[in-house]
Design an enzyme around this catalytic site. Structure first.
Site, PDB file in Angstrom:
ATOM      1  N   ALA A  58       7.628 -10.726  -4.990  1.00  0.00           N
ATOM      2  CA  ALA A  58       6.797 -11.928  -5.004  1.00  0.00           C
ATOM      3  C   ALA A  58       6.064 -12.071  -6.331  1.00  0.00           C
ATOM      4  CB  ALA A  58       5.801 -11.877  -3.841  1.00  0.00           C
ATOM      5  N   LYS A  68     -10.282  -2.714 -10.623  1.00  0.00           N
ATOM      6  CA  LYS A  68      -9.426  -3.205  -9.541  1.00  0.00           C
ATOM      7  C   LYS A  68      -9.378  -2.201  -8.398  1.00  0.00           C
ATOM      8  CE  LYS A  68      -6.399  -6.104  -7.674  1.00  0.00           C
ATOM      9  NZ  LYS A  68      -4.985  -6.250  -8.088  1.00  0.00           N
ATOM     10  N   SER A  77      -2.081  -6.282   0.274  1.00  0.00           N
ATOM     11  CA  SER A  77      -0.644  -6.002   0.190  1.00  0.00           C
ATOM     12  C   SER A  77      -0.259  -4.764   1.001  1.00  0.00           C
ATOM     13  CB  SER A  77      -0.225  -5.815  -1.260  1.00  0.00           C
ATOM     14  OG  SER A  77      -0.914  -4.707  -1.840  1.00  0.00           O
TER      15      SER A  77
END
Lengths: 306, 306
Positions: free
Chosen positions: B10, B185, B258
């Site tokens: 993706a 992150k 995810s």
């Protein structure tokens, strides 16, 4: 000895049955299985020998149970909001003591606040049992009890009670430091009850993954550090005790802790007594148990069982 | 710019499609959807506007992709055992750089060991996208990229690349401290990816339980403490950054990270890059992240997703 059992689940029925078989006058507070047990009696299925009690004194309310010498509490701590109300009628006999065999921390305090600390005993049960159909209890293993005075120290009363229990086939010793005994049990209960309840894996499956085994050990060390802030008579040697607990658990073949069974059966789990209260007491003394905190938080997520 | 996309999931397909639409010569390494994409092209469905690329240069092997200026890596880190083998043929052009947009830590190092640190760039993608049927990518939100030199410091190359990305509709900035950007992150990824994957709850459900929100914050502080051992140009202010991340997450409506989607689809999860490598690097510098350790261990239990 005249004994009232409050909280007649697998634990209360098992110990009550042994005590009755051993010659004591045992009276059970019953709910859902009142009809079955008062009509057909109580059966214990055990590898140590099955037995059946024809006549069981069952009651629907504590007010009907008469005068006893001891109240034995086997209630799930998740029902502690009714604990003192159920016990109170029996404590009107000033010679009556109450012994809680419930899990975790905070149960003796509830009873002490209501009835006075001098009347409260606590015990730690190492018992694996569960209920079958109404009137039948399956004893899967172990069954020993360590009991002591809520106020700490030894006493003739606890020594005598240990003799009564032992004579009835319940291996029992009186301990001078009940607080230490409770925390020792938590060193096992905190990692295994929660991890198994959360993940749906039994103790053998958890320990089979090296990273999980390492984290169980770390959680045991956290709990030992928390225990050692609680004024124990002798401190816990965390590393040694953890190793001993891990080896003992290796010998348990796919054992499913009570909290895991509760989650699988969609019953409430004893998070307050086994997690929040120990966390609170350790934190009050400056010890954070980070992994225990995380596990407790995950257990409080609705429906997070695997 | 001639760009080879290695790992056309993706993320790779989305960024590659935007870069092609922006006038770049983009070539995709394709596997399962080679036939669909080379025959019918590639469609991006996005609230920012759908678009379709009729002609897409798809390849079955990196050796067939010709000479490019940049390799863009979108491979799942769970496939890192084939990473350098897939990238190597394209790096035979000595002017070619490689930019990994993969999650977690350790990916740039793999590439640097194989091709030299001076040829490696890293980027952090803030992108929510997933694949629909073959040839269709759904862009659900965000999409910005922060990229930098693996060796640290600014460079004309990263500045130019940020311009190229931005011109193609990918909000992008070049950062001088890639290591800091990666750890920033991780402050989000470590608590939310793992907790959501483990419990099957989305970020909104996790944060709705106060004890869980508190533990997410504690995990963010652990990761910040780990980050601050890694020689960042300026340290992370853990408490402030955690608060900012929590507020940003409050605005995400039932977002599923995810790793949660991977678990739900029974795909392997990126535990090595997102957990084990950060844990290892922090531990090497003397910082233990206890809650992160526990979460990583639980994620390594087979089939422990709720």
């Amino acid at each position: 000895m005249r004994i009232a059992v409050i909280g007649s689940g697998a634990l209360g029925l098992y110990y009550g049955a042994l005590l009755q078989r051993g010659g004591n006058d045992v009276r059970f507070l019953l709910r859902s299985d009142f009809d079955a047990i008062t009509a057909r009696g109580l059966t214990i299925m055990s590898a140590q020998g099955n037995f059946h009690l024809d006549q069981v004194a069952g009651f629907r309310a504590p007010q009907e149970m008469g005068e006893v010498d001891l109240v034995l509490v086997g209630l799930k701590t998740t029902a502690n909001d009714v604990l003192t109300r159920l016990v109170a009628p029996l404590m009107q006999n000033p010679a009556c003591s109450v012994l809680t065999l419930q899990n975790g921390l905070g149960n003796e305090e509830l009873l002490a606040d209501a009835f006075g600390p001098e009347r409260v005993l606590g015990g730690i049960a190492f018992l694996c049992s569960n209920r079958g159909e109404a009137g039948i209890v399956h004893h899967l293993g172990q069954g020993s009890v360590r009991l002591g005075e809520f106020r700490g120290g030894g006493s003739a009363r606890t020594e005598q009670l240990a003799v009564t229990f032992s004579a009835a086939g319940i291996p029992c010793i009186a301990v001078a430091d009940l607080c230490r005994a409770r925390w020792e049990k938590l060193v096992w209960n905190i990692p295994f009850n929660g991890l198994c309840a959360l993940t749906g894996k039994d103790v053998t499956e958890i320990l089979a993954v090296p990273a999980c085994r390492a984290q169980v050990r770390e959680m045991m060390l956290e709990v030992s550090a928390g225990a050692n802030t609680q004024g124990l008579s002798t401190p816990l040697d965390g590393a040694t005790f953890a190793e001993k607990m891990l080896l003992a658990t290796d010998a348990m073949d796919h054992y499913r802790p009570s909290m895991m069974l509760d989650r699988l059966a969609e019953r409430p789990v004893e998070v307050q007594a086994i997690y929040h209260e120990p966390l609170r007491r350790a934190a009050r003394c400056g010890v954070t148990m980070p992994r225990v905190q995380l596990l407790a938080a995950l257990l409080s997520l609705p429906g997070s069982l695997c």
